[in-house]
Design a protein around this motif. Structure first.
Motif, PDB file in Angstrom:
ATOM      1  N   ARG A  88      47.042  40.706  55.274  1.00  0.00           N
ATOM      2  CA  ARG A  88      48.028  39.976  54.996  1.00  0.00           C
ATOM      3  C   ARG A  88      48.679  40.334  53.707  1.00  0.00           C
ATOM      4  O   ARG A  88      49.775  40.401  53.314  1.00  0.00           O
ATOM      5  N   TRP A  89      47.746  40.983  52.878  1.00  0.00           N
ATOM      6  CA  TRP A  89      48.063  41.545  51.274  1.00  0.00           C
ATOM      7  C   TRP A  89      46.807  42.370  50.941  1.00  0.00           C
ATOM      8  O   TRP A  89      45.697  42.400  51.467  1.00  0.00           O
ATOM      9  N   VAL A  90      47.231  43.222  49.829  1.00  0.00           N
ATOM     10  CA  VAL A  90      46.274  43.795  49.069  1.00  0.00           C
ATOM     11  C   VAL A  90      46.020  43.221  47.650  1.00  0.00           C
ATOM     12  O   VAL A  90      47.167  42.976  47.029  1.00  0.00           O
ATOM     13  N   HIS A  91      44.623  43.120  47.465  1.00  0.00           N
ATOM     14  CA  HIS A  91      44.447  42.291  46.040  1.00  0.00           C
ATOM     15  C   HIS A  91      43.253  43.223  45.430  1.00  0.00           C
ATOM     16  O   HIS A  91      42.201  43.762  45.883  1.00  0.00           O
ATOM     17  N   VAL A  92      43.588  43.697  44.122  1.00  0.00           N
ATOM     18  CA  VAL A  92      42.467  44.601  43.246  1.00  0.00           C
ATOM     19  C   VAL A  92      41.830  43.399  42.535  1.00  0.00           C
ATOM     20  O   VAL A  92      42.169  42.452  41.832  1.00  0.00           O
ATOM     21  N   ALA A  93      40.438  43.274  42.586  1.00  0.00           N
ATOM     22  CA  ALA A  93      39.474  42.214  41.898  1.00  0.00           C
ATOM     23  C   ALA A  93      38.254  42.669  41.544  1.00  0.00           C
ATOM     24  O   ALA A  93      37.489  43.448  42.435  1.00  0.00           O
ATOM     25  N   GLU A  94      37.663  42.520  40.800  1.00  0.00           N
ATOM     26  CA  GLU A  94      36.605  42.690  40.061  1.00  0.00           C
ATOM     27  C   GLU A  94      35.331  41.510  39.961  1.00  0.00           C
ATOM     28  O   GLU A  94      34.216  41.841  40.116  1.00  0.00           O
ATOM     29  N   ALA A  95      35.916  40.354  39.491  1.00  0.00           N
ATOM     30  CA  ALA A  95      35.010  39.352  39.209  1.00  0.00           C
ATOM     31  C   ALA A  95      34.229  38.936  40.349  1.00  0.00           C
ATOM     32  O   ALA A  95      34.751  39.093  41.729  1.00  0.00           O
ATOM     33  N   ALA A  96      33.072  38.449  40.313  1.00  0.00           N
ATOM     34  CA  ALA A  96      32.108  37.775  41.254  1.00  0.00           C
ATOM     35  C   ALA A  96      32.686  36.665  41.762  1.00  0.00           C
ATOM     36  O   ALA A  96      32.341  36.465  43.060  1.00  0.00           O
ATOM     37  N   LEU A 154      30.099  44.515  38.517  1.00  0.00           N
ATOM     38  CA  LEU A 154      28.722  44.001  39.405  1.00  0.00           C
ATOM     39  C   LEU A 154      27.563  44.988  39.316  1.00  0.00           C
ATOM     40  O   LEU A 154      26.473  44.698  39.880  1.00  0.00           O
ATOM     41  N   ALA A 155      27.636  46.260  38.752  1.00  0.00           N
ATOM     42  CA  ALA A 155      26.747  47.132  38.966  1.00  0.00           C
ATOM     43  C   ALA A 155      25.516  46.540  37.890  1.00  0.00           C
ATOM     44  O   ALA A 155      25.709  45.898  36.939  1.00  0.00           O
ATOM     45  N   GLY A 158      22.746  39.809  42.188  1.00  0.00           N
ATOM     46  CA  GLY A 158      22.714  38.489  42.467  1.00  0.00           C
ATOM     47  C   GLY A 158      24.369  38.519  42.377  1.00  0.00           C
ATOM     48  O   GLY A 158      24.841  37.581  43.519  1.00  0.00           O
ATOM     49  N   LYS A 159      24.855  38.990  41.372  1.00  0.00           N
ATOM     50  CA  LYS A 159      26.507  39.062  41.639  1.00  0.00           C
ATOM     51  C   LYS A 159      27.055  39.813  42.629  1.00  0.00           C
ATOM     52  O   LYS A 159      28.104  39.411  43.378  1.00  0.00           O
ATOM     53  N   GLN A 160      26.157  41.014  42.972  1.00  0.00           N
ATOM     54  CA  GLN A 160      26.716  41.761  44.207  1.00  0.00           C
ATOM     55  C   GLN A 160      26.806  40.814  45.466  1.00  0.00           C
ATOM     56  O   GLN A 160      27.988  40.987  46.014  1.00  0.00           O
ATOM     57  N   GLY A 161      25.766  39.988  45.895  1.00  0.00           N
ATOM     58  CA  GLY A 161      25.498  39.183  46.811  1.00  0.00           C
ATOM     59  C   GLY A 161      26.885  38.135  46.700  1.00  0.00           C
ATOM     60  O   GLY A 161      27.388  37.889  47.590  1.00  0.00           O
ATOM     61  N   GLU A 162      26.851  37.514  45.575  1.00  0.00           N
ATOM     62  CA  GLU A 162      27.841  36.547  45.456  1.00  0.00           C
ATOM     63  C   GLU A 162      29.290  36.792  45.679  1.00  0.00           C
ATOM     64  O   GLU A 162      30.115  36.106  46.128  1.00  0.00           O
ATOM     65  N   TYR A 163      29.622  38.237  45.089  1.00  0.00           N
ATOM     66  CA  TYR A 163      30.988  38.683  45.593  1.00  0.00           C
ATOM     67  C   TYR A 163      31.139  38.797  46.956  1.00  0.00           C
ATOM     68  O   TYR A 163      32.310  38.364  47.260  1.00  0.00           O
TER      69      TYR A 163
END
Length: 541
Positions: free
Chosen positions: A50-58, A77-78, A82-87
């Motif tokens: 429905r839309w495109v969104h740029v986001a980095e936060a977990a 996330l690098a 833990g942050k990678q999985g939560e993302y």
């Protein structure tokens, strides 16, 4: 559901909101330049974007409302699995459509933690092997979505205007459905809430394909498992009474939803303006709508059966979809002469007899009973006729029947036979002397002549026998001849019915004999003229 700052309530989206699938986005030329690779959730690539969104936060999920394709480089996330999985889990909770990770300094290769989490969640995860400006992808997808939305709204308004114009011009409801089918490019079906087909539109072969296994595929469509099947509810004053279905719509889904909605609005408006809401058996508008649609469906099917314009086998799917039992049944074709064309259908419902009924022309109503082989077809037919003639103002109703048929292919000819019998009963006085159910043998010579009226030999015989009267200047002699023969050549009765003296009648009979060149006192010659007159009247009727 209570809301917290971490889980804000999502705003409901428009049901017709335009979308591209994940697969379609990955197929765009600009995206292919980034060498996309699907590393997880490959079985979910048809999810709508429905839309495109740029986001980095977990905790990206709190910024989403569902249906977004999220673009990220993973720079935040690098080094933190833990942050990678939560993302990924956050995207799944937010019902994101997909995640696209641009490989580079943060992640030179697809991270296993994110890939495994995405696979468990069923979230499509795509990596881009070449550097790719996210702004270009965002611009491309957003512009396409906006164009789709504009096209859908434009189509909606164009269809609304066109259908409203047809309604105000007094066009029949079938004309509206035909226009909807033309815009949709696929069959259109109107059903009641039990999936019984009330009306169809579209190319005949495509409609027949849809109806062939209607109940099964209709329920699949209702469960959302049929691709390209779009529904819109039909109802009035808070009560639903049917559905409009676009069967196999191949265009943009948002445009299709709008088209279905506009068509449904037009159909309900048409029925309301037609005033059918006052005639339902329960006195409700929706009841009137149901009766009207079912009557139209029955009339269309029975008219096609009687006319023989469509082979019976091609009408079988329509009969089955209309709710008529057709497997291992015995069919009883009837034609009723009745002042109120809706009354036979009401009597059928009261008796609980399986069948359909609809007016054909003038005061004739076709009825097709569908009985189980172990049911007594003759007794049930007499029961129906007796109940019908017991109705107020129906004592003169004529119920004509052909013999029961066990083969659907024989139904059209049987209906035509019943119609011939009904036509042969020319007045109510005759009807009172006939049995409750009139068959071909009950109308004797008149019935035979009716059956043969289209034969060229019979037509030429009638013209030859009556030529002197048909071309003569005194057309009032023909009714005198008709009455004289119908009364069994009773001169007194004929003079009385025509309000003339006996001598005046004798002069007219002499004129008739002179014109025809026959002796009406001779039985064979009188019989020949009588048969010719019956054939002439049948052809004119």
């Amino acid at each position: 559901m209570t809301t917290t700052p971490e889980t804000p309530a999502r705003q409901p989206r428009e049901p017709w909101e335009p979308a591209l699938s994940v697969r379609q986005v990955l197929g765009l030329e600009r995206v292919r330049a980034g060498q996309p690779e699907v590393v997880a959730g490959a079985h979910r690539l048809d999810r709508p974007v429905r839309w495109v969104h740029v986001a980095e936060a977990a905790d990206v999920g709190v910024m989403l409302s569902g249906g977004e394709m999220v673009l990220t480089t993973g720079v935040l996330l690098a080094g933190d699995e833990g942050k990678q999985g939560e993302y990924i889990r956050s995207l799944d909770r937010a019902e994101a459509a997909a995640v696209v990770l641009g490989l580079g300094r943060a992640f030179p290769a697809p991270p296993d933690v994110m890939r495994r989490a995405a696979e468990r969640c069923g979230l499509p995860m795509v990596v881009l092997h070449r550097p790719f400006p996210f702004a270009e992808l965002t611009e491309e997808v957003q512009s396409r979505l906006l164009r789709r939305k504009f096209a859908a709204v434009s189509l909606s308004e164009a269809v609304r205007t066109e259908l409203t114009g047809l309604i105000t011009a007094g066009a029949p409801v079938q004309r509206l459905l035909d226009e909807v089918a033309r815009h949709a490019g696929c069959p259109v079906v109107v059903t009641n809430l039990a999936h019984r087909v009330l009306a169809t539109a579209g190319e005949r072969a495509a409609v027949d394909d849809v109806l062939r296994d209607w109940e099964r595929i209709a329920r699949q469509a209702g469960a959302g498992s049929a691709d390209g099947w779009l529904r819109a509810e039909l109802g009035c004053r808070g009560e639903r009474w049917g559905r409009l279905v676009l069967c196999g719509y191949g265009g943009d889904r948002a445009a299709g939803r709008l088209l279905a909605d506009r068509a449904a609005e037009a159909l309900v408006l048409h029925r309301m303006l037609a005033g059918d809401g006052t005639h339902g058996p329960q006195g409700t508008a929706s009841a009137g709508f149901r009766d009207s649609w079912e009557e139209q469906s029955a009339r269309s099917l029975l008219t096609d059966l009687v006319s023989g314009a469509v082979p019976a086998r091609q009408l079988l799917p329509r009969a089955r979809a209309a709710g008529l039992p057709v497997n291992r049944r015995v069919f009883v074709p009837l034609v009723v002469r009745e002042r109120d064309p809706a009354r036979p259908a009401r009597v059928l419902r009261r008796l609980g007899l399986p069948g359909i009924a609809a007016g054909l022309a003038d005061d004739r109503v076709a009825v097709l009973l569908s009985l189980a082989p172990d049911q007594d077809a003759r007794a049930l037919t007499v029961h129906f006729a007796t109940r019908l003639r017991a109705e107020p103002d129906s004592r003169h109703a004529v119920v004509a029947a052909a013999e029961a048929r066990g083969d659907w292919a024989d139904v059209p000819a049987a209906l035509r036979e019943a119609q011939h019998v009904a036509d042969a009963v020319v007045d109510s006085a005759t009807a009172l002397d006939l049995p409750p159910v009139v068959r071909l043998r009950d109308v004797h010579l008149r019935g035979l002549v009716r059956l043969l009226r289209d034969d060229p030999h019979v037509q030429s015989f009638a013209e030859r026998e009556l030529d002197g009267l048909l071309r003569g200047p005194d057309q009032d002699l023909l009714p005198v001849l008709r009455t004289y023969l119908a009364t069994g050549r009773n001169k007194s009765r004929t003079a009385q019915l025509h309000h003339v003296s006996r001598p005046a009648l004798y002069r007219r009979l002499e004129a008739i004999q002179g014109r025809l060149g026959v002796d009406l006192d001779d039985f064979e010659q009188a019989a020949s003229v009588h048969i010719a007159l019956l054939a002439h009247d049948a052809q004119q009727g």
